[in-house]
Scaffold this active site. Structure first.
Site, short mmCIF file in Angstrom:
data_model
loop_
_atom_site.label_atom_id
_atom_site.label_comp_id
_atom_site.label_asym_id
_atom_site.label_seq_id
_atom_site.Cartn_x
_atom_site.Cartn_y
_atom_site.Cartn_z
N LYS A 287 19.31 1.38 -9.07
CA LYS A 287 20.74 1.55 -9.16
C LYS A 287 21.20 2.30 -7.92
O LYS A 287 20.39 2.95 -7.26
CB LYS A 287 21.13 2.27 -10.44
CG LYS A 287 20.42 3.58 -10.68
CD LYS A 287 20.64 4.03 -12.11
CE LYS A 287 19.91 5.33 -12.38
NZ LYS A 287 19.04 5.24 -13.55
N GLU B 235 23.79 0.45 -16.46
CA GLU B 235 23.47 1.22 -17.66
C GLU B 235 24.61 2.19 -17.94
O GLU B 235 25.30 2.65 -17.03
CB GLU B 235 22.20 2.04 -17.43
CG GLU B 235 20.96 1.21 -17.22
CD GLU B 235 19.70 2.07 -17.33
OE1 GLU B 235 19.15 2.15 -18.43
OE2 GLU B 235 19.30 2.68 -16.32
N GLU B 236 24.73 2.53 -19.24
CA GLU B 236 25.78 3.48 -19.64
C GLU B 236 25.58 4.85 -19.02
O GLU B 236 26.50 5.65 -18.95
CB GLU B 236 25.85 3.60 -21.17
CG GLU B 236 24.53 3.95 -21.89
CD GLU B 236 23.96 5.30 -21.57
OE1 GLU B 236 24.73 6.27 -21.54
OE2 GLU B 236 22.73 5.40 -21.36
N SER B 237 24.35 5.11 -18.56
CA SER B 237 24.01 6.43 -18.05
C SER B 237 24.38 6.57 -16.57
O SER B 237 23.64 7.12 -15.79
CB SER B 237 22.51 6.67 -18.24
OG SER B 237 21.77 5.60 -17.66
N ASP C 168 21.20 7.69 -7.15
CA ASP C 168 21.28 6.36 -7.76
C ASP C 168 22.36 6.27 -8.83
O ASP C 168 22.74 5.19 -9.24
CB ASP C 168 19.90 5.90 -8.29
CG ASP C 168 19.28 6.85 -9.28
OD1 ASP C 168 19.90 7.89 -9.57
OD2 ASP C 168 18.17 6.56 -9.75
N ARG D 254 7.82 13.03 -14.80
CA ARG D 254 8.75 14.13 -14.61
C ARG D 254 8.28 15.34 -15.40
O ARG D 254 8.05 15.23 -16.59
CB ARG D 254 10.12 13.72 -15.14
CG ARG D 254 11.16 13.73 -14.08
CD ARG D 254 12.45 13.25 -14.64
NE ARG D 254 12.83 12.01 -13.99
CZ ARG D 254 14.00 11.43 -14.15
NH1 ARG D 254 14.88 11.94 -14.97
NH2 ARG D 254 14.28 10.32 -13.51
C1 G1P Z 1 17.87 8.20 -18.77
C2 G1P Z 1 18.95 7.18 -19.00
C3 G1P Z 1 18.50 5.82 -18.54
C4 G1P Z 1 18.09 5.90 -17.07
C5 G1P Z 1 17.07 7.00 -16.87
C6 G1P Z 1 16.75 7.21 -15.39
O1 G1P Z 1 16.71 7.85 -19.49
O2 G1P Z 1 19.33 7.15 -20.36
O3 G1P Z 1 19.55 4.90 -18.73
O4 G1P Z 1 17.57 4.68 -16.64
O5 G1P Z 1 17.56 8.23 -17.39
O6 G1P Z 1 17.87 7.58 -14.65
P1 G1P Z 1 16.33 8.49 -20.92
O7 G1P Z 1 16.28 9.97 -20.73
O8 G1P Z 1 17.45 8.11 -21.85
O9 G1P Z 1 15.03 7.86 -21.29
ZN ZN Z 2 18.98 9.49 -10.39
#
Ligand code: G1P
Ligand code: ZN
Length: 546
Positions: free
Chosen positions: A379, A366-368, A284, A24
């Site tokens: 997801k 996941e909490e996210s 997702d 990214r």
């Molecule tokens: C973040 C979220 C994680 C998720 C990821 C991709 O990653 O915290 O749970 O799997 O985005 O959607 P992080 O930026 O914390 O590494």
């Molecule tokens: Zn996404």
């Protein structure tokens, strides 16, 4: 190699290490000559068999999506791949790409997305490779792609016409077959095989059953329009912000209380919808809301697991469940009651893949704002929304009652994540180092009114392939079941993002109506002091709380 192909000399970029979810970077980085091409060639070079390989390709529709797909097509033909299955308009939600890889048994897929990061010429783009099981490539493969990218000297690309991505049908480019497919229909059928759509449709006809879905001008718009407004007969407008835009309308396509403001306002107003949900850039993630209530993703996972028996696709029981380490332990309590295993994995969906493939788990999250099951290997935002609607229909209860009953039975894991975005990398790294150094010394000591039961740097050994992932986040666990976790993000594109995850466990009835942030205040103070957040980051409050 095809006739009109060129071998282009290149030199490696040294920053193509995939993070939590693929590579990214800002669009501008991807637009540099050879940058995207190098990474795509690195992916191709790691495929077990390149010649004749079949891949699914699609993205979330953000700026640079179409250009990137045309480049991938030209490189695929030059490299002798066999077939590309591409979503119409170049668009595929991440879960539907995962489904297509599995359904068509391809050699994997390339997903173009920076998920919930903003889009546009000055914002972010992303690319990731998914393996034939439909899931994000595990670390072994992302490492191989990265090391390929570091020694790349050339890539192959054909001079070829543009393919019309908007037209469904079959095309050929040299020996490469291209199929532009309607992915919405496939995905909608998959959902209908898991949930009782008749029951949901009947339920939604009832009085005061208006629902609202915020697609955040991102990829789920067309899917949500089809599923809610066509298949489930909800009125037009049920899915709003439903047209995918290159820049997501200037918004931050992340379904949480901070970014899905329009939806949140509706849900916390008089006469608002009785159920609301949103999804992110690539479809997702999910956020679930009832009237006047926000369901934390950690609670959502626990509630889905506790009630899975009433959902057709899950009525035979759950093999097990899994959650990422920072996700609250709410689902652990459900697993204990159901007598099933609960796995704690590092952050990132790729760690669920082996467990799902081995049949060890059925649900994970996941909490996210990520929840999913063994139906795909990503997801799945709309899946979670439909699961909730099926649950409401089966129980004939509003969201708030379902959540309150759950807390009565299992206790409440009040939860929030505090993010400090775009802090200086050096400061963030020093904070983590300092905390790591002192963490074992905290064990058995009091911190505020809490007593430290364990403090460590989370390390995970995959139970299926024994691979080990170290340094996955610092945890401080307290004797009453409360916890603080510190982690640096692996998806940010500017500086570092420090994430602090706060969880307070309570069985006090009075706490069930309390504001989560009030319950978490003492933990937030302990976190700030123990990690010396202001000292290391120069910040006295988080950028965003979710
Ligand atoms: C973040 C979220 C994680 C998720 C990821 C991709 O990653 O915290 O749970 O799997 O985005 O959607 P992080 O930026 O914390 O590494
Ligand atoms: Zn996404």
């Amino acid at each position: 190699m095809d006739q009109n192909s060129d071998i282009i000399s290149t030199k490696p970029f040294n920053d193509q290490k995939p993070g939590t979810s693929g590579l990214r970077k800002p669009v501008k980085v991807f637009q540099q000559s050879h940058y995207l091409e190098n990474f795509v060639q690195a992916i191709f070079n790691t495929l077990p068999t390149l010649k004749g390989a079949r891949l699914v390709v699609g993205g979330d529709g953000r700026y640079y999506n179409r250009e990137a797909i045309q480049i991938i097509i030209r490189m695929a033909t030059a490299n002798g791949l066999g077939e590309l299955l591409i979503g119409q308009g170049g668009i595929l939600s991440t879960p539907s790409a995962s489904h297509l890889i599995r359904k068509h048994q391809t050699d994997g897929g390339i997903i173009l997305s920076a998920s919930h990061n903003p889009g546009g010429p000055d914002k972010d783009f992303g690319i990731k490779f998914n393996t034939p099981n439909g899931g994000p490539a595990p670390e072994k493969i992302t490492e191989a792609i990265y090391s390929e990218s570091k020694q790349l000297k050339e890539y192959r690309i054909a001079e070829a016409r543009e393919i019309d991505l908007d037209k469904l049908g079959k095309f050929e480019l040299g020996s490469l077959k291209i199929r532009v497919i309607d992915s919405v229909a496939d995905y909608s059928n998959l959902m209908q095989s898991l949930f009782d759509f008749d029951q949901i449709r009947d339920y939604l006809q009832g009085n005061d059953r208006r629902i609202a879905f915020d697609a955040m001008h991102a990829v789920t718009g067309p899917y949500a329009k089809q599923i809610f407004e066509q298949v489930l007969n909800c009125p037009p407008g049920t899915a709003f912000n439903a047209e995918p835009l290159l820049d997501f309308g200037g918004g931050h396509p992340d379904p949480n209380l901070a970014h899905a403001k329009e939806l949140v306002k509706q849900m916390f107003s008089d006469n608002g919808p009785f159920f609301g949900a949103a999804s992110d850039g690539d479809g997702d993630r999910n956020m679930i809301l009832g009237r006047n209530i926000f369901v934390t993703p950690s609670d959502s996972l626990a509630i889905l697991a506790a009630n899975a028996a009433v959902i057709p696709g899950y009525k035979h029981g759950l093999a097990g469940v899994a959650r990422s380490m920072p996700t609250s332990a709410a689902v652990d309590r459900v697993a204990e009651k159901l007598g099933i295993e609960c796995y704690e994995t590092p952050t990132g969906w790729k760690f669920f893949g082996n467990l799902l493939d081995a049949g060890k788990i059925t649900l994970c999250g996941e909490e996210s704002f990520g929840t999913g099951s063994d139906h795909v290997r990503e997801k799945d935002g709309l899946w979670a929304v439909l699961f909730w609607l099926n649950l409401l229909a089966a129980k004939q209860q509003p969201v708030i009652n379902i959540v309150q009953q759950h807390w009565q039975e299992f206790g409440r894991n009040a939860y929030a994540r505090h993010d400090y975005e775009e802090v200086e990398s050096d400061g963030a790294n020093s904070l983590m180092e300092a905390l790591r150094a002192k963490s074992s010394g905290l064990i058995g000591k009091p911190l505020g009114a809490f007593s430290v039961q364990y403090a460590d740097d989370f390390s995970y050994t995959d139970p299926i392939d024994d691979s080990i992932s170290n340094q996955q986040g610092l945890r401080i666990g307290f004797e009453d079941g409360s916890r603080i976790v510190f982690r640096l993000s692996g998806t940010g594109t500017q500086g570092a993002t420090l994430r602090i995850y706060l969880e307070a466990y309570t069985q006090e009835k009075a706490d069930f109506s309390a504001n989560a942030h009030e319950l978490l205040k003492p933990l937030a103070e302990i976190a700030a002091e123990t990690a010396q957040i202001t000292h290391f980051t120069g910040r006295d409050k988080p950028t965003v709380i979710t």
